[in-house]
Design a protein around this motif. Structure first.
Motif, short mmCIF file in Angstrom:
data_model
loop_
_atom_site.label_atom_id
_atom_site.label_comp_id
_atom_site.label_asym_id
_atom_site.label_seq_id
_atom_site.Cartn_x
_atom_site.Cartn_y
_atom_site.Cartn_z
N MET A 144 66.86 47.73 121.27
CA MET A 144 66.20 48.79 120.28
C MET A 144 66.73 48.87 118.78
O MET A 144 66.15 48.70 117.84
CB MET A 144 66.25 50.00 120.66
CG MET A 144 65.45 51.17 119.91
SD MET A 144 65.23 52.79 120.64
CE MET A 144 64.20 53.76 119.43
N THR A 145 68.03 48.57 118.64
CA THR A 145 68.66 48.59 117.42
C THR A 145 68.32 47.39 116.67
O THR A 145 68.25 47.46 115.56
CB THR A 145 70.23 48.36 117.65
OG1 THR A 145 70.72 49.84 118.28
CG2 THR A 145 71.17 48.58 116.21
N GLU A 146 68.28 46.18 117.51
CA GLU A 146 67.95 44.88 116.82
C GLU A 146 66.34 45.00 116.27
O GLU A 146 66.22 44.50 115.24
CB GLU A 146 68.15 43.78 117.71
CG GLU A 146 69.41 43.34 118.16
CD GLU A 146 69.56 42.21 119.23
OE1 GLU A 146 68.65 42.33 119.99
OE2 GLU A 146 70.49 41.49 119.26
N ARG A 183 65.17 57.84 115.70
CA ARG A 183 66.06 56.80 114.85
C ARG A 183 67.41 56.53 115.70
O ARG A 183 67.68 55.44 115.69
CB ARG A 183 66.15 57.11 113.50
CG ARG A 183 66.91 56.09 112.78
CD ARG A 183 66.25 54.92 112.55
NE ARG A 183 66.68 53.94 111.67
CZ ARG A 183 66.33 52.57 111.45
NH1 ARG A 183 65.06 52.15 111.84
NH2 ARG A 183 67.06 51.64 110.80
N ILE A 184 67.91 57.74 116.21
CA ILE A 184 69.25 57.54 116.87
C ILE A 184 69.07 57.35 118.45
O ILE A 184 70.04 57.69 119.21
CB ILE A 184 70.21 58.58 116.40
CG1 ILE A 184 69.50 59.99 117.14
CG2 ILE A 184 70.40 58.55 114.85
CD1 ILE A 184 70.46 61.22 116.57
N LEU A 185 68.04 57.23 119.08
CA LEU A 185 67.78 57.09 120.50
C LEU A 185 68.72 55.91 120.81
O LEU A 185 69.14 56.28 122.10
CB LEU A 185 66.42 56.54 120.58
CG LEU A 185 66.01 56.51 122.12
CD1 LEU A 185 66.18 57.75 122.87
CD2 LEU A 185 64.45 56.21 122.51
N GLY A 196 77.81 55.27 120.68
CA GLY A 196 77.31 56.09 121.77
C GLY A 196 78.28 56.10 123.15
O GLY A 196 78.25 57.24 123.77
N PHE A 197 78.43 54.97 123.59
CA PHE A 197 79.21 54.62 124.83
C PHE A 197 80.61 55.54 124.68
O PHE A 197 80.74 56.19 125.70
CB PHE A 197 79.46 53.38 125.05
CG PHE A 197 80.18 52.87 126.22
CD1 PHE A 197 79.49 52.85 127.56
CD2 PHE A 197 81.60 52.84 126.45
CE1 PHE A 197 80.16 52.68 128.62
CE2 PHE A 197 82.08 52.53 127.59
CZ PHE A 197 81.60 52.27 128.72
N LEU A 233 63.63 66.41 125.19
CA LEU A 233 63.51 67.09 123.94
C LEU A 233 64.40 66.90 122.80
O LEU A 233 63.85 66.65 121.74
CB LEU A 233 63.92 68.72 124.20
CG LEU A 233 62.81 69.39 125.38
CD1 LEU A 233 62.98 70.92 125.69
CD2 LEU A 233 61.32 69.20 124.70
N LEU A 234 65.54 66.51 122.88
CA LEU A 234 66.50 66.14 121.88
C LEU A 234 66.13 64.89 121.23
O LEU A 234 65.95 64.64 120.01
CB LEU A 234 67.83 66.29 122.30
CG LEU A 234 69.10 66.38 121.07
CD1 LEU A 234 68.90 67.35 119.97
CD2 LEU A 234 70.26 66.52 121.86
#
Length: 258
Positions: A59-61, A205-207, A74-75, A198-199
């Motif tokens: 997704m970031t790519e 964008r930051i998924l 995130g990790f 929900l969040l």
């Protein structure tokens, strides 16, 4: 409706596992317990990689970002989050007499329940964030893939439910109460899954960060609790075989259905 079903499947797995307290006369045999703990470890490791970290990178790519940055950040935050909960919440791991977390005058049963609940939190988040990714439509995640993860976690929740309820019955607790404790340990999963949806839905964008965060939280549980318990004492190879089977099964589910 599909979302509610996906969120509820892991809880059903825990409930069915906890119900084994009504059908098994004795406590779980040590060898079987090691196999089940190893199996749960394998499922969670594979889910962290195929269902969470790889989609985070992809997704970031697709967004034109640096692929490894959200996955790494995130990790590590996911690991830190579970470390914080592990430090603050009083709990007692299976086959242990030494409580962890902040000292509190609560029953051994409640502390054991807290321990299982702690590692169900990241599982609920993992299902929620994959559903959010499927709804976003640009995370490389399908709703079928989200169901595959949900099913994989439900499969490993079945032995977890039994691992909670059976020892409680072995300590003298009545079967109905032991069942309810086992079932309650999984109730946190749909709750945290729904909150995560929900969040994450508000911050598409930051998924990728949410995906890798859930992966880090799950890996923390595997390394901190499941693998050490599966490798304690004799017959450690049984836990290792269980891990391999769980990993392979979750990998197949994710690749075949995702």
């Amino acid at each position: 409706m599909n979302i509610l079903i996906a969120l509820g499947i892991p809880f059903i797995g825990t409930t069915l596992g906890a119900a084994m307290v009504f059908f098994m006369k004795e406590k779980i045999a040590p060898k079987l317990e090691k196999a089940l703990l190893g199996f749960a470890s394998g499922v969670m490791i594979a889910a962290s990689v195929w269902s969470l970290l790889i989609p985070s990178i992809d997704m970031t790519e697709a967004q034109g970002g640096i692929a490894w940055v959200p996955a790494t950040i995130g990790f590590l935050f996911g690991v830190a989050f579970l470390l914080l909960l592990d430090t603050l919440i009083p709990h007692l791991h299976l086959n242990s007499d030494k409580p962890e977390g902040v000292h509190a005058k609560i029953s051994k049963t409640l502390m054991m329940l807290f321990a299982i609940t702690l590692h169900n939190i990241p599982e609920g988040m993992a299902v929620g964030v994959t559903i959010a990714g499927a709804l976003a439509g640009n995370a490389g995640i399908t709703i079928t893939g989200a169901f595959a993860l949900s099913l994989g976690i439900a499969i490993q929740n079945f032995p977890e439910g039994a691992i909670v309820s059976m020892p409680l019955k072995g300590e003298g607790m009545g079967k109905p109460k032991a069942f309810l404790c086992g079932m309650a340990s999984g109730a946190v999963e749909p709750v945290f899954g729904f909150l995560t949806i929900l969040l994450a839905a508000q911050m598409t964008r930051i998924l990728p960060y949410f995906l890798s965060f859930a992966a880090g939280a799950m890996i923390y549980v595997v390394v901190e609790e499941l693998i050490p318990e599966a490798q304690a004492g004799e017959h450690t190879n049984i836990g290792t075989i269980g891990t391999a089977i769980g990993f392979a099964l979750m990998m197949v589910l994710d690749v075949a259905l995702g």
